[in-house]
Design an enzyme around this catalytic site. Structure first.
Site, short mmCIF file in Angstrom:
data_model
loop_
_atom_site.label_atom_id
_atom_site.label_comp_id
_atom_site.label_asym_id
_atom_site.label_seq_id
_atom_site.Cartn_x
_atom_site.Cartn_y
_atom_site.Cartn_z
N ASP A 1 -53.87 -49.79 47.26
CA ASP A 1 -52.57 -50.41 47.09
C ASP A 1 -51.94 -50.76 48.43
O ASP A 1 -51.26 -51.78 48.58
CB ASP A 1 -51.65 -49.47 46.30
CG ASP A 1 -50.45 -50.17 45.71
OD1 ASP A 1 -50.31 -51.38 45.90
OD2 ASP A 1 -49.63 -49.49 45.05
N CYS B 1 -46.09 -55.23 46.22
CA CYS B 1 -46.64 -55.99 45.09
C CYS B 1 -46.36 -57.47 45.28
O CYS B 1 -45.20 -57.88 45.34
CB CYS B 1 -46.01 -55.51 43.78
SG CYS B 1 -46.68 -56.38 42.35
N HIS C 1 -44.66 -43.16 40.41
CA HIS C 1 -45.02 -44.10 41.47
C HIS C 1 -43.77 -44.88 41.85
O HIS C 1 -43.28 -45.71 41.08
CB HIS C 1 -46.11 -45.04 40.93
CG HIS C 1 -46.62 -46.04 41.93
ND1 HIS C 1 -47.93 -46.08 42.32
CD2 HIS C 1 -46.00 -47.04 42.61
CE1 HIS C 1 -48.11 -47.07 43.20
NE2 HIS C 1 -46.94 -47.67 43.38
#
Length: 299
Positions: free
Chosen positions: A17, A239, A206
């Site tokens: 990530d 993201c 998260h």
């Protein structure tokens, strides 16, 4: 005085990530050095890589090599967005797979060009098959609190999506504040419901640190009974499908906070910062997290 656990587990997501959307291409060798240093710091659970099309995510083109060359320590996840990714991951020898879906339809469409319902329909047979093979399955729930396109997400919608995954037999739910808009009150409320509803599933929180509330949200989740947290060394990541979202909460800051509250993680903070030193020269931006800055100034 609120109740806190004696121990907590960190799931390090930096290698996947944290690096997935990094503009500079990080070499396989540098990734492996980073992963090894994280393991040396005491990380027992880690998200290594993602089996996605190199056309869309060139940073993850070396997924097979990463899995093959990483020392097998603890539980190591790989992200698999579809059947092709699942097949490739299993062929590489991976034994713990992560799937993902957004509670928000709009977010899910922009992410993988499917509605949430379409994603779930595609995932159900894959999860059934993986569980028959004895594979550990982690379900990552995006936009569990807020969506950058639709706004606030109803807790009932997140609970409903999680319930489907639990009924299909997943081992873990990783529930994400994808754009970092949740408040501690919302964190406590949602995770209290999730922990009570699904006591036999590993529950992981998260958080992104968009508004510098991730540590407060983690504290609230701790009070709700959560003892597992995703984080990224150096606060790397973010993201691309969530406008305005900054990186993940920094592992070193989470570990420091937990240790200061006498919550054991099994992670050596200095060695964790040494791991960040190894990857920092290979990413686009300098690492400026609290504990890493103190570590560098101390030296």
């Amino acid at each position: 005085m609120f109740s806190l656990p004696n121990n907590a587990t960190i799931i390090e997501v930096g290698p996947r990530d944290g690096l997935q959307n990094e503009g500079k291409l990080v070499s396989t060798e540098n990734k492996l050095e980073f992963i090894t240093a994280l393991q040396n710091a005491g990380i027992q659970e880690m998200e290594l890589t993602s089996f996605v099309s190199p056309k869309w995510v060139p940073q993850m083109a070396d997924a097979k090599e990463i899995v093959a060359q990483t020392k097998k320590v603890g539980r190591q996840f790989v992200l698999t967005p579809n059947e092709r990714g699942v097949t490739a991951a299993l062929e590489s020898g991976a034994t713990s797979l992560a799937v993902f879906v957004g509670v928000s339809n709009t977010f899910n469409k922009k992410n993988i060009n499917k509605t949430t319902a379409e994603s779930m329909a595609a995932l159900q047979p894959l999860i059934y098959d993986l569980k028959k093979q004895g594979i550990f399955v982690r379900a990552c729930i995006s936009t569990a609190f807020y969506c950058p396109f639709e706004g606030a997400v109803a807790p009932e919608a997140t609970l409903s999506l999680c319930r489907q995954f639990v009924e299909w037999g997943v081992d873990e739910l990783s529930v994400a504040d994808t754009i970092g808009m949740a408040t501690p009150k919302e964190s406590y409320a949602l995770f209290t419901q999730l922990v009570e509803a699904f006591p036999n599933v590993l529950m992981t929180a998260h958080f992104h640190d968009t508004r510098r509330m991730a540590l407060a949200n983690i504290t609230a989740a701790l009070q709700a009974g959560v003892t597992r947290f995703d984080s990224s060394a150096g606060g790397l990541g973010g993201c691309p499908f969530a406008p305005g979202a900054t990186g993940n909460v920094a592992t070193e800051d989470v570990v420091n906070m937990l240790h200061q509250m006498a919550i054991h993680t099994g992670i050596d903070l200095d060695l964790l910062c040494k791991a960040i030193e190894k990857i920092e020269p290979h990413v686009s931006n300098p690492v400026t997290t609290g504990m890493y800055t103190l570590y560098k100034n101390k030296g």
